[in-house]
Each structure stands twice: as C-alpha cells, then as structure tokens.
Write a protein that holds these residues in place. Structure first.
Motif, mmCIF file in Angstrom:
data_model
loop_
_atom_site.group_PDB
_atom_site.id
_atom_site.type_symbol
_atom_site.label_atom_id
_atom_site.label_comp_id
_atom_site.label_asym_id
_atom_site.label_seq_id
_atom_site.Cartn_x
_atom_site.Cartn_y
_atom_site.Cartn_z
ATOM 1 N N TRP A 277 0.675 -1.244 0.034
ATOM 2 C CA TRP A 277 0.068 -0.042 0.017
ATOM 3 C C TRP A 277 0.847 1.296 0.060
ATOM 4 O O TRP A 277 2.025 1.171 0.602
ATOM 5 C CB TRP A 277 -0.929 0.137 1.188
ATOM 6 C CG TRP A 277 -1.825 -0.861 1.335
ATOM 7 C CD1 TRP A 277 -3.193 -1.086 0.748
ATOM 8 C CD2 TRP A 277 -1.677 -2.163 2.265
ATOM 9 N NE1 TRP A 277 -3.780 -2.414 1.453
ATOM 10 C CE2 TRP A 277 -2.961 -3.020 2.011
ATOM 11 C CE3 TRP A 277 -0.632 -3.040 2.671
ATOM 12 C CZ2 TRP A 277 -2.898 -4.202 2.657
ATOM 13 C CZ3 TRP A 277 -0.616 -3.844 3.245
ATOM 14 C CH2 TRP A 277 -1.628 -4.780 3.270
ATOM 15 N N LEU A 278 0.263 2.276 -0.717
ATOM 16 C CA LEU A 278 0.762 3.654 -0.514
ATOM 17 C C LEU A 278 -0.168 4.184 0.691
ATOM 18 O O LEU A 278 -1.315 4.165 0.617
ATOM 19 C CB LEU A 278 0.698 4.506 -1.492
ATOM 20 C CG LEU A 278 1.565 4.257 -2.812
ATOM 21 C CD1 LEU A 278 1.527 5.283 -3.991
ATOM 22 C CD2 LEU A 278 3.078 3.839 -2.383
ATOM 23 N N THR A 279 0.390 4.660 1.868
ATOM 24 C CA THR A 279 -0.435 5.405 2.844
ATOM 25 C C THR A 279 -0.078 6.763 3.134
ATOM 26 O O THR A 279 0.879 7.078 2.962
ATOM 27 C CB THR A 279 -0.213 4.639 4.142
ATOM 28 O OG1 THR A 279 1.276 4.809 4.722
ATOM 29 C CG2 THR A 279 -0.344 2.869 4.056
ATOM 30 N N SER A 280 -1.041 7.295 3.296
ATOM 31 C CA SER A 280 -1.164 8.894 3.654
ATOM 32 C C SER A 280 -2.409 9.217 3.964
ATOM 33 O O SER A 280 -3.442 8.614 4.152
ATOM 34 C CB SER A 280 -0.519 9.857 2.447
ATOM 35 O OG SER A 280 -1.593 9.823 1.449
ATOM 36 N N SER A 281 -2.605 10.463 4.675
ATOM 37 C CA SER A 281 -3.621 10.956 5.618
ATOM 38 C C SER A 281 -4.958 11.040 4.854
ATOM 39 O O SER A 281 -5.904 10.172 5.270
ATOM 40 C CB SER A 281 -3.349 12.138 6.210
ATOM 41 O OG SER A 281 -2.347 12.461 7.021
ATOM 42 N N VAL A 282 -4.933 11.521 3.671
ATOM 43 C CA VAL A 282 -6.236 11.526 3.011
ATOM 44 C C VAL A 282 -6.632 10.226 2.213
ATOM 45 O O VAL A 282 -7.587 9.821 2.059
ATOM 46 C CB VAL A 282 -6.286 12.744 2.103
ATOM 47 C CG1 VAL A 282 -7.627 12.898 1.326
ATOM 48 C CG2 VAL A 282 -6.462 14.196 2.988
ATOM 49 N N ARG A 283 -5.586 9.790 1.293
ATOM 50 C CA ARG A 283 -5.853 8.515 0.469
ATOM 51 C C ARG A 283 -5.924 7.339 1.471
ATOM 52 O O ARG A 283 -6.654 6.536 1.080
ATOM 53 C CB ARG A 283 -4.655 8.198 -0.454
ATOM 54 C CG ARG A 283 -3.646 7.478 0.129
ATOM 55 C CD ARG A 283 -2.329 7.452 -0.865
ATOM 56 N NE ARG A 283 -1.635 8.741 -0.964
ATOM 57 C CZ ARG A 283 -0.813 9.118 -2.011
ATOM 58 N NH1 ARG A 283 -0.488 8.459 -2.767
ATOM 59 N NH2 ARG A 283 -0.152 10.186 -1.760
ATOM 60 N N LEU A 284 -5.613 7.471 2.550
ATOM 61 C CA LEU A 284 -5.732 6.246 3.593
ATOM 62 C C LEU A 284 -4.961 5.299 3.171
ATOM 63 O O LEU A 284 -3.599 5.391 2.688
ATOM 64 C CB LEU A 284 -7.296 5.770 3.561
ATOM 65 C CG LEU A 284 -8.283 6.715 4.169
ATOM 66 C CD1 LEU A 284 -9.725 6.491 4.061
ATOM 67 C CD2 LEU A 284 -7.996 7.313 5.492
ATOM 68 N N ALA A 285 -5.248 4.040 2.987
ATOM 69 C CA ALA A 285 -4.414 2.801 2.493
ATOM 70 C C ALA A 285 -4.778 2.497 0.922
ATOM 71 O O ALA A 285 -5.921 1.853 0.838
ATOM 72 C CB ALA A 285 -4.537 1.687 3.093
ATOM 73 N N VAL A 286 -3.910 3.028 0.138
ATOM 74 C CA VAL A 286 -4.344 2.667 -1.257
ATOM 75 C C VAL A 286 -3.434 1.436 -2.044
ATOM 76 O O VAL A 286 -2.131 1.427 -1.689
ATOM 77 C CB VAL A 286 -3.972 3.898 -2.179
ATOM 78 C CG1 VAL A 286 -3.873 3.631 -3.752
ATOM 79 C CG2 VAL A 286 -5.011 5.100 -1.998
ATOM 80 N N PRO A 287 -4.026 0.521 -2.246
ATOM 81 C CA PRO A 287 -3.454 -0.989 -2.642
ATOM 82 C C PRO A 287 -2.441 -0.544 -4.048
ATOM 83 O O PRO A 287 -2.948 0.323 -4.859
ATOM 84 C CB PRO A 287 -4.391 -1.633 -3.232
ATOM 85 C CG PRO A 287 -5.769 -1.094 -2.660
ATOM 86 C CD PRO A 287 -5.397 0.403 -2.357
ATOM 87 N N VAL A 288 -1.065 -1.023 -3.789
ATOM 88 C CA VAL A 288 -0.420 -1.043 -5.101
ATOM 89 C C VAL A 288 -0.602 -1.907 -5.891
ATOM 90 O O VAL A 288 -0.522 -3.215 -5.578
ATOM 91 C CB VAL A 288 1.208 -0.944 -4.732
ATOM 92 C CG1 VAL A 288 1.781 -0.968 -5.916
ATOM 93 C CG2 VAL A 288 1.367 0.339 -4.027
ATOM 94 N N THR A 289 -1.047 -1.865 -7.402
ATOM 95 C CA THR A 289 -1.458 -3.124 -8.229
ATOM 96 C C THR A 289 -0.503 -3.557 -9.010
ATOM 97 O O THR A 289 -0.116 -4.776 -9.597
ATOM 98 C CB THR A 289 -2.502 -2.657 -8.965
ATOM 99 O OG1 THR A 289 -2.024 -1.309 -9.805
ATOM 100 C CG2 THR A 289 -3.969 -2.435 -8.261
ATOM 101 N N SER A 290 0.709 -2.540 -9.219
ATOM 102 C CA SER A 290 1.787 -3.127 -10.049
ATOM 103 C C SER A 290 2.977 -2.067 -9.684
ATOM 104 O O SER A 290 2.917 -1.052 -9.199
ATOM 105 C CB SER A 290 1.463 -2.952 -11.488
ATOM 106 O OG SER A 290 1.561 -1.571 -12.091
#
Lengths: 316, 316
Positions: A277-290
């Motif tokens: 994941w990329l994590t940051s305050s507003v995006r929360l936990a965004v999965p990395v797909t590639s």
C-alpha cells in the motif's frame, strides 16, 4: 458517478478550497477569508523560496484524524526550519472556523465512509522583513483519491539519487522536515504519469532500498505462516519522512498482536508481499497493483482492515 | 550611509519590489501590477509545493546583464520541470515595463557602478487545474549586497549530505533546475548566520569536495608563477548549478589569455588560493574573507578585475 471515474486520470485538477483561514501574523486570531481571492505577495518567501512547512490531514464527518500527530510533526518541521508555529488552540479554532464555512465534504462512492475533507495547514516565512504567517484550507476530497482507493495504483520505482539517511544530523538540510519545497516530489509524480503509472516510489540509487512514495509511505504485508500478517515499512530513521498514517496502522496492528517490522525493503520484497500500500492521511491505504509494470498481490480484506485502523474503527 | 552599514547584518530585510509585472497565463501580454498588493492564491503550487523555477539578474543603469544566459537557463529549468516559459520577447517587454515603473536603482556607496536593480523572473505551475503563470519583480539592490562587496563575507563549509552528481541523469530529481524549492539553501544561510558567518558553501559529505555557495558559485584564483592568475571553480558537470556569473568571468579570463580550471577543489585549495569569491548575478564577485573561521587571502585588484569582467568593462 462521473464518466471515467473508474480510471484515475493522470493529472486531474483538485477541487479548489472550500474555505480558507489566515493566521497572519502567527499569533493573530484566525481570520476567515475568501479562498478564491489572492492573499499572497509575489515576494512571499513561501512562494519565492519554498520556505515554509505544511501538513495535510483528513477530516471525516467534521472530525480531524490524527490531529495531534500532525501538529507534533508540524511543530518539529517549524522548529527545525526556525519558523514559529501557531498554537494547537489556534489551529483548532482555524479548523473549526473553516469547516463551519466549507461546503459539505465529498463522499467516496464505493466505500461511503462519511463526508470527507482534505485540510492543509501551512506556515510561510512571509515577505522579507515582515513576519511569518500561517494558513489553513479545507476542500472536499478529490474524486481521483476515491478512485485510487477503489482501483489501486500502479507505481514506478525511481532512484532518489542518494540515500536520505546521509542527511541525518545535518540540520541545514532540513531532514525530516515537511517543507513547501516539494518540486522534486511533484516531478516524480509527473514522471510516473508520463510513463504510464499513477505514482512514484523512491529507492536508493546504490542498492535500490525502498524509501517512500513521492507523497506517501510504503507499507506491505507478509504472511509467513498463513496466520496473522506481518506489516513492514522502510526503516523510518533512515531519512524517510515519518508517516503519521503508517505509524497509526502499526500502532493498531501491534495492539491486535500482529508483528511489525522496519525493513530494509527491496523491490523483491514488494513482489513477494501479500499486499503493498501507499499510505497517507487523505488517501488512507491505497493498494499498489503493479510495480514497474509487474503485478503485485493485493488483499482487499486487509485493505479494509488497515482503513479501519486509520479511522479508529473496530476491525472488520 | 546608514549607521552600521559597514558590517552586514545577519538577516536584514530586503527592500520590497519597486515594480511587478504578471504574465498570467503564460502567453498573455505582460501586465504591470501593484507590487504591494496580493496576487497569489493560497492554492498556487508555486507556494504549496515550491513548484516553479526562477532566475535572478542584475540591472545596471537600466541594462540587464547576461539576459540571454539567464533566459537560456530559465528555459532549461522550465523544460526539465515541464513548465511553459514566456518568450524572450515577453520577458523583455515585462522587464522594460517594470523598469519604467520602478523607482531609481540603488547606488553602491563604495564603488558607484551606476543605479542598480535586482530583477527576478519566476514561473509557477499555478493553481491546480488552472494554467501556469510568470512574474517579474524589480527592486533596488539591497544595502547588504553593497556591504558584502566591500567587506567580503565569512563562510562556513556545510556538508551537502550527498554528492549532487548522483542526481545526474535522473530527470525527476530536477538536476540543474533552479526551482522555487530553495528551503535547504535558505536553511544553510540561516545556519551560517547562527554560527557567526555570513554565508554557506556546500561540500560533499564523503570527501569534502567543494560544490557551490548556498545561492552562489565558488571561484578562486591561484598564482602559480606570479604572473597571470589561474581561475578555478568546482566542476560544473558534477551536479552544481552552472553559474552564469562564473561562466562570464571564465569567458573573459580566457579572452585575456588566463588559464581556467574546473576542480575538484577541496578546503585546502581555498586556504592555498590567492583569493576566493562567491559569485552571482547581483552580488557580482564578493571576496571570501574566512572559511570556518580561518582567514583566506584576498586580492582587491583582482576583485575589481572580475567585477569588470562581469560588467563587460575594459579591465582596470
């Protein structure tokens, strides 16, 4: 949902601020201003020199998340940069004033968590000879953030040119300071877009050790024994900006009895992970797909759990 | 002369702009504006992300020096940062408009060269979703610059944390781009002031190779045989911003038959030199009087010659 919302556009416009508050000079009472008017001088050193610091935070249904952690980091940034900072009370008043004036937050169409706002707290050194000042803006969370949460993002690995750990102990290099001087971070994201990806992750040039996203932390999960996952992130003491979201996730994971580990992480660790994941305050936990065009595993259930960790909700 | 002008104050206020011109959006006709009014949005990415580029240049008796070299470097900066740039004609029109509106330049009390202005040309990416824009400001040269020319400056050597040559070939790191993200450069100057010096020179952390000043190039002279001096500067290909003033000095020195050399330079080379200068467009060639508290040699006659080189005057 608007057409094309399923695929995050490479560089869409963020919605403008819905409300803005000035604390100018620092120490003055927060003052609501028209966010669509100009408020900044051509000579302001925040503009001419990127000479200031900032934090971005997430507001859900009117509640700011991790506000104390953001104020602590902002205080550290301002202190290292020898800038004054508004008091926590002044920021709280500014936030309440801006939220009261802002329109409704945006709602994530695929995972309605509530009405969401992005809030930015910034401090600038101001016009030479004049005093530093601060401002706070509130805007609805942009659609591209919701899209990223749902579909995940492809990332490219970009060499950082040097190991930021080399900056540690050299205060004039502003290590660990979240300054307004983000031109390289923005250039990395543009480079990713130009090369068919949606975000960028920095790694050291020498041994390709993973550092951080251009505007996020990197977190991944490993299932060593098929039971509880181990969460991993690059060693925060090695020149990486300490992520408030990564820290919150790790705290909640520890409370749940999960193992957490601090790198080093290399590209092969991302490909071997059960999720990244990329994590940051507003995006929360965004999965990395590639990563660099090569798929990485994902775990939608674990993404929901990490989101719950961030929002302080009982685990699903 | 004002009291105390003989000793440059650590951080005096620069005089505000005497005139300002906007080119907004880029391609629009240059437009004279009141420099004391606010013209910039709180959401401008030049402010929030240091996402833009700039040049500072010197105007003497209404003539801009090295304008072509500055426009070439600005074009390179903008191109690498994927920003549009106003045409040379637009900048010339903006400059003429601003100079016509500006008050008289300032005169250096100890070496009256004429009426001097500082001019800044800047480009910002603008508000997200809106267009990039540019601006030009004109201000009288500040007294502290005149004082530095006369008395010279003490400098501290500060480790850069990494060798900027490592950034070469990594376009997302914006190597050689003069961005608005100058927070570290400003922090280095503040660190110098706080430690009793007037300016900072960066060196590599590993082998202490001299790089550049925080906002200047480093040039020194060596008299190998007592005849014509050899001028030296750190190798410009190794991640150092190519200095337009250093280049102009070296071109003129070559025309005069002097030898020029491109490092590597180490601290001991500064102490062994017959003179050391910080060079940049407005300060011209400012003698370095000490490095880390240890005196270095100076050569007032050679300082005058380098100044003549910069101003395209017959050598004195």
């Amino acid at each position: 949902m608007s057409p094309g919302a399923g695929t995050p556009a490479p560089s869409p416009a963020a919605p403008g601020p819905a409300a803005a508050v000035l604390i100018s000079p620092i120490g003055a009472p927060p003052r609501l201003v028209d966010p669509h008017e100009a408020h900044v001088s051509l000579e302001d050193q925040g503009l001419t020199r990127g000479d200031g610091v900032f934090e971005t935070l997430h507001v859900l249904d009117g509640t700011a998340y991790k506000l104390d952690a953001h104020l602590v980091r902002l205080g550290h940034s301002a202190g290292t940069a020898q800038l004054p900072a508004p008091s926590a009370d002044a920021w709280r008043e500014a936030l309440a004033t801006a939220l009261a004036a802002a329109g409704p937050g945006a709602r994530d169409p695929s995972a309605d968590l509530g009405a969401e706002h992005t809030v930015k707290l910034s401090i600038s050194r101001g016009v030479p000879g004049d005093q530093p000042w601060a401002w706070l803006t509130v805007a609805p969370v942009p659609k591209r953030t919701f899209a990223a949460r749902r579909t995940g993002v492809s990332v490219v690995l970009l060499e950082r040119g040097h190991d930021p750990a080399e900056d540690t102990g050299l205060p004039w290099l502003l290590p660990g300071v979240k300054t307004l001087s983000y031109a390289v971070n923005m250039a990395a994201v543009r480079y990713a877009h130009a090369h068919g990806a949606q975000d960028a992750v920095f790694m050291t040039s020498t041994d390709h050790r993973i550092l951080e996203g251009a505007t996020s932390s990197v977190v991944c999960a490993r299932h060593d024994d098929g039971a509880a996952p181990t969460l991993l992130t690059p060693e925060p003491s090695r020149g990486v900006l300490p992520g408030t979201s990564q820290a919150r996730i790790f705290d909640a994971a520890r409370e749940r009895g999960w193992a957490v580990d601090y790198g080093p992480l290399y590209p092969e660790d991302l490909f071997a992970a059960s999720a990244v994941w990329l994590t940051s305050s507003v995006r929360l936990a965004v999965p990395v797909t590639s990563v660099d065009g090569r798929p990485v595993a994902s775990d939608p259930q674990l993404t929901r759990t990490l989101t719950d960790f961030l929002l302080g909700r009982p685990g699903r």
